[in-house]
Design an enzyme around this catalytic site. Structure first.
Site, PDB file in Angstrom:
ATOM      1  N   ASN A   1      -4.891   8.618   1.331  1.00  0.00           N
ATOM      2  CA  ASN A   1      -5.396   8.125   2.613  1.00  0.00           C
ATOM      3  C   ASN A   1      -5.767   9.263   3.558  1.00  0.00           C
ATOM      4  OD1 ASN A   1      -5.458   5.398   2.234  1.00  0.00           O
ATOM      5  ND2 ASN A   1      -3.729   4.919   3.554  1.00  0.00           N
ATOM      6  N   GLU A   2      -4.765  10.046   3.962  1.00  0.00           N
ATOM      7  CA  GLU A   2      -5.044  11.080   4.955  1.00  0.00           C
ATOM      8  C   GLU A   2      -3.968  12.142   4.997  1.00  0.00           C
ATOM      9  OE1 GLU A   2      -1.996   8.904   6.413  1.00  0.00           O
ATOM     10  OE2 GLU A   2      -3.918   7.848   6.509  1.00  0.00           O
TER      11      GLU A   2
ATOM     12  N   ASP B   1      -2.299  14.200  20.639  1.00  0.00           N
ATOM     13  CA  ASP B   1      -1.186  13.861  19.751  1.00  0.00           C
ATOM     14  C   ASP B   1      -1.368  14.365  18.329  1.00  0.00           C
ATOM     15  OD1 ASP B   1      -0.130  12.641  21.916  1.00  0.00           O
ATOM     16  OD2 ASP B   1      -0.266  10.593  21.192  1.00  0.00           O
TER      17      ASP B   1
ATOM     18  N   ASP C   1       0.810  -1.207   0.000  1.00  0.00           N
ATOM     19  CA  ASP C   1       0.000   0.000   0.000  1.00  0.00           C
ATOM     20  C   ASP C   1       0.852   1.271   0.000  1.00  0.00           C
ATOM     21  OD1 ASP C   1      -2.380  -1.383  -0.059  1.00  0.00           O
ATOM     22  OD2 ASP C   1      -2.673  -1.376   2.107  1.00  0.00           O
ATOM     23  N   GLY C   2       1.998   1.249   0.691  1.00  0.00           N
ATOM     24  CA  GLY C   2       2.852   2.435   0.709  1.00  0.00           C
ATOM     25  C   GLY C   2       3.351   2.803  -0.680  1.00  0.00           C
TER      26      GLY C   2
ATOM     27  N   TYR D   1      -4.538   4.772   9.078  1.00  0.00           N
ATOM     28  CA  TYR D   1      -4.167   5.461  10.317  1.00  0.00           C
ATOM     29  C   TYR D   1      -5.422   5.813  11.119  1.00  0.00           C
ATOM     30  CZ  TYR D   1      -1.319   8.798  13.102  1.00  0.00           C
ATOM     31  OH  TYR D   1      -0.663   9.465  14.089  1.00  0.00           O
ATOM     32  N   THR D   2      -6.487   6.210  10.411  1.00  0.00           N
ATOM     33  CA  THR D   2      -7.724   6.638  11.077  1.00  0.00           C
ATOM     34  C   THR D   2      -8.333   5.534  11.927  1.00  0.00           C
ATOM     35  OG1 THR D   2      -8.236   8.303   9.410  1.00  0.00           O
ATOM     36  CG2 THR D   2     -10.085   7.416  10.638  1.00  0.00           C
ATOM     37  N   VAL D   3      -8.413   4.327  11.394  1.00  0.00           N
ATOM     38  CA  VAL D   3      -9.038   3.246  12.161  1.00  0.00           C
ATOM     39  C   VAL D   3      -8.185   2.886  13.380  1.00  0.00           C
ATOM     40  CG1 VAL D   3      -8.090   1.153  11.064  1.00  0.00           C
ATOM     41  CG2 VAL D   3     -10.453   1.161  11.823  1.00  0.00           C
ATOM     42  N   SER D   4      -6.875   3.074  13.289  1.00  0.00           N
ATOM     43  CA  SER D   4      -5.994   2.839  14.443  1.00  0.00           C
ATOM     44  C   SER D   4      -6.258   3.849  15.557  1.00  0.00           C
ATOM     45  CB  SER D   4      -4.528   2.919  14.020  1.00  0.00           C
ATOM     46  OG  SER D   4      -4.228   1.950  13.038  1.00  0.00           O
TER      47      SER D   4
END
Length: 307
Positions: free
Chosen positions: A149-150, A181, A67-68, A194-197
């Site tokens: 993504n974000e 943070d 994905d990266g 990242y959002t779901v984390s």
């Protein structure tokens, strides 16, 4: 699809990805296609050279990696409208990629592309820029940054964890001040990243929406927000005595933000275009498999389920 010129980006320092790239390049060149090939990674960015040296329109970008690697490709290719065929070779989760099993018979893949037997999925992106002062100042002091993504605004320090104090406006109206943070501003595609984390909501990637998720806020009343896609989110760092606040795009550092600066984030005017080969492409199957939900342990056919 006419495949006269194709670019192939493979995951840097990954021998399996490079080997697949070389096989695909030979096959495409045998079909009279001009191929540009190079590695993509934290220290390798082939896209400016690809785009500058292409003497004719680029018909397809084959991106081999995880994905990266795909996120990097999307940021560079979406403004040019180049469709991406992303294959999970050497990656991990692979939310954005076709599985390598779908790609085993590469000659068949080229046949399908030549014969237009595929689907194209268009995914919303975000754009951000840094401005000085309040929202009346519309002259950016940075370049435009893109993310599939974000975007996130958070501090970065080598020697300690720094608490971030951020003020947020939506469409010119102050909404809240966040202490914690940082903040994540996400697309539906990024809602499973990242959002779901950070306990943000999962949003179907067929939607257009902007999600704001606080990262470890100090107030229990700070909750994620889901906004219409036309919203403009403005963020100011407050009390940034360490001068540590940064803007990140898809987890990659975009730029530093100084006191008096604001970041405006909005839906981008371009979309990432992904080629879909799977004939039974299911968003929920992807969630079950990639997030290891209990549904992966349940096997049923739609016919027996209806009984």
């Amino acid at each position: 699809m006419d495949l006269k010129q194709v670019i192939i980006a493979y995951k840097a320092r990954d021998s399996q990805s490079k080997r697949w790239a070389e096989i695909c390049a030979k096959q495409l060149e045998h079909r009279q296609c001009h191929v540009l090939m190079g590695p993509s990674g934290p220290k390798d960015n082939p896209y400016p050279v690809f785009l500058a040296s292409a003497g004719q329109p680029i018909d397809l970008a084959l991106v081999l990696g995880g994905d990266g690697t795909v996120l990097t490709g999307a940021r560079h290719l979406a403004p040019a409208g180049i469709p991406i065929l992303a294959v999970n070779v050497g990656g991990h989760l692979g939310f954005l990629t076709e599985s390598v099993e779908e790609f085993q018979d590469t000659e068949l893949v080229w046949d399908r592309l030549f014969e237009d037997r595929y689907a194209i999925q268009r995914r919303m992106m975000l754009q951000a820029a840094v401005f000085e002062g309040n929202s009346t100042n519309l002259e950016p002091v940075s370049e435009r940054y893109l993310a599939l993504n974000e975007m996130s605004v958070r501090p970065a320090s080598a020697d300690r964890m720094i608490t971030s104090v951020l003020e947020m406006e939506i469409d010119g109206e102050v909404v809240d001040q966040y202490q914690g943070d940082g903040l994540i501003i996400s697309t539906p595609t990024g809602s499973t990243g990242y959002t779901v984390s950070a306990n943000g909501p999962i949003i179907h990637d067929g939607m257009e929406a902007i999600t704001i998720t606080p990262i470890c806020p100090m107030s229990l009343s700070s909750r994620p927000l889901v906004l219409p896609p036309g919203s403009v989110v403005s963020i100011w760092p407050l009390g940034d005595y360490d001068l540590s606040t940064k803007l990140w795009m898809d987890g990659v550092l975009a730029t530093s933000i100084w006191p008096g600066h604001r970041v405006d984030v909005r839906m981008a005017d371009c979309r990432a275009k992904f080629i879909v080969l799977r004939e039974n492409n299911s968003y929920y199957q992807t969630l079950r498999e990639k997030l290891l939900w209990a549904g992966t342990r349940i096997r049923y056919s739609s016919a027996s389920h209806a009984n």
